[in-house]
Design a protein around this motif. Structure first.
Motif: not given
Length: 116
Positions: A99-102, A31-33
């Protein structure tokens, strides 16, 4: 292994439209990607064209506002870029970025050429 595969590029006349797709495998969009499209032309740095995060407002480069629309389908792990009223200065290689989970992932790029 994460793969991003862009498609939909090609040659189009000025004023025309193209729709780019970026299909992701080996990853599920969270959801936060942050997903986005970047453009690179010879001799220039890769620049942001459009980016979006779920539930947020999309961010566009000033040069494409009102002409391009970014969207994402989390169920399909796919990002789209609808490009209308294309101009010769839109020519370049378009890259998809997640860009996801650093972690940052890039596609291989798809060429867009707009003739005058």
């Amino acid at each position: 292994q994460v793969q991003l595969v862009e498609s939909g590029g090609g040659l189009v006349q000025a004023g025309g439209s193209l729709r780019l797709s970026c299909a992701a495998s080996g990853i599920i969009f969270s959801i936060n990607a942050m997903v986005g499209w970047y453009r690179q032309t010879p001799g220039k740095q890769r620049e942001l064209v459009a980016a979006i995060i779920s539930g947020g407002s999309p961010n566009y480069a000033d040069s494409v506002k009102g002409r391009f629309t970014i969207s994402r389908d989390n169920a399909k792990n796919t990002v789209y870029l609808q490009m209308n009223s294309l101009k010769p200065e839109d020519t370049g290689v378009y890259y998809c970025k997640v860009d996801q989970n650093f972690r940052v992932y890039w596609g291989q790029g798809t060429q867009v050429t707009v003739s005058s």
